[in-house]
Structure formats: C-alpha cells, structure tokens
Design a protein around this motif. Sequence first.
Motif, short mmCIF file in Angstrom:
data_model
loop_
_atom_site.label_atom_id
_atom_site.label_comp_id
_atom_site.label_asym_id
_atom_site.label_seq_id
_atom_site.Cartn_x
_atom_site.Cartn_y
_atom_site.Cartn_z
N ASP A 136 93.34 -33.32 -10.33
CA ASP A 136 93.50 -34.76 -10.15
C ASP A 136 92.22 -35.41 -9.63
OD1 ASP A 136 96.10 -34.54 -11.01
OD2 ASP A 136 96.94 -34.36 -8.98
N HIS A 137 91.44 -34.63 -8.90
CA HIS A 137 90.20 -35.18 -8.36
C HIS A 137 89.23 -35.55 -9.48
CE1 HIS A 137 86.71 -35.74 -5.79
NE2 HIS A 137 86.04 -34.86 -6.55
N LYS A 139 90.07 -36.27 -12.59
CA LYS A 139 90.63 -37.41 -13.29
C LYS A 139 90.36 -38.71 -12.54
CE LYS A 139 94.35 -35.02 -15.74
NZ LYS A 139 95.82 -34.94 -15.96
N LYS A 140 90.49 -38.66 -11.23
CA LYS A 140 90.21 -39.86 -10.44
C LYS A 140 88.74 -40.25 -10.51
CE LYS A 140 93.96 -39.20 -7.09
NZ LYS A 140 94.32 -38.97 -5.67
N GLU A 141 87.85 -39.25 -10.62
CA GLU A 141 86.44 -39.55 -10.74
C GLU A 141 86.14 -40.26 -12.06
OE1 GLU A 141 82.40 -39.67 -9.67
OE2 GLU A 141 84.24 -39.35 -8.54
N GLN A 143 88.34 -42.05 -13.71
CA GLN A 143 88.92 -43.38 -13.59
C GLN A 143 88.01 -44.30 -12.77
OE1 GLN A 143 91.49 -44.60 -15.07
NE2 GLN A 143 92.53 -42.80 -15.89
N ARG A 144 87.36 -43.74 -11.73
CA ARG A 144 86.47 -44.56 -10.91
C ARG A 144 85.27 -45.05 -11.72
NH1 ARG A 144 81.81 -44.41 -8.57
NH2 ARG A 144 81.38 -42.33 -9.41
#
Length: 721
Positions: A136-137, A139-141, A143-144
């Motif tokens: 998830d980390h 994926k969040k990167e 998305q950021r």
Amino acid sequence: MLEGRLQTQQRSSCNGRETSLSSSGFGMKLEAVTPFLGKYRPFVGRCCQTCTPKSWESLFHRSIMDLGFGSVILVKEENTRFRGWLVRRLCYFLWSLEQHIPPCQDAPQKIMESTGVQKILSGKAPEGAGEGQVSDHVKKEVQRILGHIQAPPRPFLLRLFSWVLLRFLNCLFLNVQLHKGQMKMVHKAAQEGLPLVLLSTHKSLLDGILLPFVLLSQGLGVLRVAWDPHTCSPALRALLRNLGGLFMPPEANLSLDSSEGVLARTVVHAASVPLGLWTGALAVLRSLRNCWGRSRRVCVRVHLAQPFSLQEYTINARSCWSSRQTLEQLLQPVVLGQCTAVPDTEKEQEWTPITGPLLALRAEDQFLVRRLSCHVLNASVASSAVMSTAIMAALLLFKHQKLLGEFSWLTEETLLRGFDVGFSGQLRCLVQHTLTLLRAHVALLRVHQRDLLVVPRPGPGLTHLARLSAELLPAFLSEAVGACAVRGLLAGRVPPEGPWELQGVELLSQNELYRQILLLLHLLPQDLLLLQPCQSSYCYCQEVLDRLIQCGLLVAEETPSSRTACDTGRQHLSAKLLWKPSGDFTDSDSDDFEAAEGRYFRISQQSRCPDFFLFLCRLLGPLLKAFAQAASFLHQGQLPDTESGYTEQLFQFLQATAQEEGTFECADPNLAISAVWTFRDLGVLQQIPSPTGPRLHLSPTFAVRDNQDKLEQFIRQFICN
C-alpha cells in the motif's frame, strides 16, 4: 505629425543616430503596405522535405494560398445550434456550453495499470508477494505523484472559464487571427487518429491561455499542456489542477539512479488529463490592467507550422547522421594560425538543457531529440511573422535616413524572402503607429514645419532596439552571413575606410568565399543559425553564395583560364559526383567544389549596393562585437569562477564599454551568455569540476596574451564598422 510632404533631414549629434522621415528609398514609393506580393501571401512553416517527405506532401493543403484569416473570438449566432433574438445576446455562453470536453474517467486506475508503472512496481514488491501484488505504501506514493501532476477535471468549471475567457479576449483584442489554411493542415493531421503534440515558442505570457483556446474553438478538443510548477504559487497550482493543468513533479528531474526519480518519470509518461486553458489567468489580469483606459485595442495572430509525422521523422532522421567535430577541433587551429584548411565535417554544438527525462534516454535517442528540437525551432522561427517594430528598429539602429521609403522597401525585401509580415495598411499610418509603439525608446523632434526628426534614446533604448531588430535576422540571415564573410575576406586587402569602388576591384575566388563562410558558420552559435540538422554546411555555403548573387551584391567575373558561366557544354561526371550522399545535392551546378577553383566574383558597383551591404553586416554586428569584446576581456576577467559569475563579469564589462564607446546594442545579458558558451566550446574557457560545483578556468593556450589578440582579430575581421 506625419501630414504634408516629409523631407530628408539628417543632423549630427553626439551619437550620430538621428533619422528623419522621407517618402523615398531604395525600392518603390508605396503609399500602402500589403502583407503579400502579387496575389498571394507567402506560405511559411513547411516541414523538412528530407526527413519527412511524406508529411511534406500529404499534410499540405493545396489551396492554402487562397484561404485567408478568420477571428477565433468572433462568436455569432451562426456558431451555435440555436437562433433568435435571445441567442444573439447569449451566444458566448451557449457557445461555451457546446464545446466538447472529452471525459477522463478512471485516470488513476489506468495509470496504475500501465506497462511502465507496473514494471517499476513489480521491482518494488516485497519478497514472497504474489504477482501483481504491491504494498500500500508504493501505491500511495504513486497516488501522491499523480496528485501533484493533476486532479480530476471539472467540465463545468472549464466551460465557465472558457466563457469568461472569451469575454476577456474580446475586451483585450480587436481580433485573434488564425490562418484558415494552417488550421486545415492541423485538422488533416488530427484525422489520422494519432495524438497531436504542439510546441510553442512562447511569444507572450498569454500563450498558456490563447493557444488552448484557439484549438478548443476549432473543434480539436482541450489541449494538454505541461506547466512549470515553479511559475505558480501553491494555491494557484491547486486551482489549475482542478481546471485540468498538468505539472511536472519535482522528482522527475532527479538523477537517474534515484528510485523516486524513476517512478516519477514513469508516472509522467503514463499520465494524460485535458489541459486547463487557464494557466495564464494572471497574465490576462495584468493585460487588462495595462490596457485599462486605452481606447485602442490590438490584433493578435496565431501561426501554426505544417504538421509532420514523428514516426516518419525518427526513421528517416537516423539515415542523415554524419561525422561531427567539436568547435575546438574545427576552429581553434585556424584562430591560432596553425592551419588554414577547414575540416570537411559538421560542428558538434549542443546547448540543449540536460534534464532528468532527457538523461533517461539512450545516447542515440538523446541525439535524435536534440536534432528534432533544431527542426522544430527552425520551423517555428520561419512561421513567425515579422512585425513593424522589428523593421523600424533595424532602420533606426543602423542609421537609415529615409524612414518612409525604406520601411516599404524593407517590408518588400522581407516578403521576397518568403517571410510573412504581421501588419498592413497605409504607409504613413503604419510608420506613425510603429513610432508610437516605440515611443519609450525614441524621441520625436519637429525641426521645421514639415520635418520630423527621430532620435533613438541612448542607453537601454538602443539595447531594446537591437533586440527588436534581431527578429528581422532570420529573414536576411544567409545574406548577412555572406556579407560578413566578404568583409572578412577583404579585411586584409582593402582598408575598411576605403571607397566602395576600391573594394569592387578585388577578385574573390569561390573557394575563398566558401572558406570564410564556413569559418563564420562555425563561429556563430547554433541557436542563432538554426540550421536544419540534415543540411550540410557546404550546402549552406552554396546557398549563401547564391543569395549574394541573387540580391546583386556579387557578380560573376570571367577569367581567361576558366570556362564561361554560360557554357552548357558536356561535362565529365566523376564517380565522386555520381555517388555523393543525397544530402549534398543542391540545385546549383557548384556541388563539385574542386571545380570551383577557377570561379571568381566581384562586388557589384550598383548605387544601392553599399547601403545594402552595410545593412546586412550590421544585422550580425551586435553579436560579433560582443564576441570581440569578450575576447578583449579575457585578460581582465577574474578566473576561476562559476559560469554565472563569469557571465555577470562579462556583462558588466559590456555595459562599461557601451558607456565609453556608445555600443549599447552589445550590452545585452543574452549576448554575454552566448559569448561565454561559445568560448567554452572553442576551448578558450575550460569547465573543471570542484567541490563547490563546476568552475570556469582560462585554458593554458589562451592564457598567452598573443593568442587572446589572435582570437579578437579573428572575430573583428567579420565586423563592418
């Protein structure tokens, strides 16, 4: 001021640059100035026939000469689907509602599923994870990074702002002109079903608004534009992202071994959202403030060059590569007098900024991108119309005495060379309007009842006129290079202050002219010449020589030992001529340079030639004088220093010299930058790494004062005072 019969009036002053208005000049006495010769205006911006022959043929509109201009901000009842009295009052709003804005749904999911992003994510997956599973980390990167680039577009806001922008543009401009033939070519390219990539020369701050609006109004959808995040505040970036703006993430310019940089560049390559038209909203407000209270509105013209296929270019451009040498290898031995022959190879001079996305490419692809940039810049400069302020600035800067007649003459000469002009109308009104635009840099003095004296203001006024006159250089570049080369050839034979008739006595061989033109071509910066990469220097030398003959500055001289120029007898074709590369062929019979030894020329003795020769030489004067002053500054500069620090030193020296000698046209920071870069490529300055960053050092070769003088003399031979 311009009523009545204007007489010639030239008076001496401290700077000797006073100019008066007159109704006579080199050419015809035209009462009106038209942007075309005969029936048609020149077509500009053709793509390269060598690298993209299919596009050159198929993406050209045959009836382009017959099509005129239309105003894209002129919206009427006929531009909507409705009719009636109320529609005529609300046509702007209805037009905005009917604009097609393509939806962009599930853009984040599409980017996550793209091949490039999946490849990067698979490498970041922890050991033991299944195929396609990432943390998830990560994926969040992604998305950021994606959130920094774009936000979901708001169609309602886009239509609302398009309506507001249409109102604003009608308040700012009288009309926004677009050539219908150029737009036909873009529509034809869009029908191929492939994405269109448009590059802008950014003539004004309004380009970020104007260009997307023009394409939207012509039914091409919303343009996608990448915007520099450093030019906007965080609040403005957030607003523009909601309106469809694209912003490069800062990680995209990190080093190649940075994992964040690789991931950011991959997301950028996969991302697409329609542009917001509104990246220049602040520029609109500034323009409204500047135009507030003015009774006259201005016209704007948007030029579009001929489209071409990028795929076709990448295939054909690789076959046109030839051997190249650095400027130090080509020119330094000639400058120092170690040899006289110029190597038969092209100059390697790349000033393209090195960014993270460019470094991510292979060396071969980097070279292809640089060559493509030269092609695009060449087409964009050729597509730009010459404005009246550039013509007037050149006449004032080069001390022409009869503005009315020479303004029409210079306009006609510009059109004859295939360049478009962005003005038309009555000659006297044009001159009056142009002087009004330049009123901050010139002084208008009434000497007698019917005489008007135009005096350029010294200092920054002359520097501004030099910048404007540089816009005229592309139209006369070949002739200007040839004139300065002839000046360099005569420098050691005829005194510069000698009469024109004395210079016409000297015989100039074709080989000597080729050599001088080549030397000057190597000296001049690549971003000034903007030669097409597929064109060899020797072909350009022949083009320069042909231009000098066509404009009447050079005349062929028959010698007893040579065959006459009109002899069309059977010639013996050698194997070298039969098998030379296709890029070396021209329309002239002078391709075989070994057969040019017996060809000679003289400078024409026509009455108009001296003034035209000086005019051409002075077009390159500011750049060459700045280079010569940079050579004389070598023994005064404080080195080692950073590139920016030494450039600032040189600029201050140019300003001090301008105060002493009155050469304010050379006191330009851009000329200082160009001189430092050229001297670095020439081997005069060396860039050596240091703990605090790269620093410039004076090379041991040019640490000798005698070699510095040789460099200055080499440059000054091309300058016509």
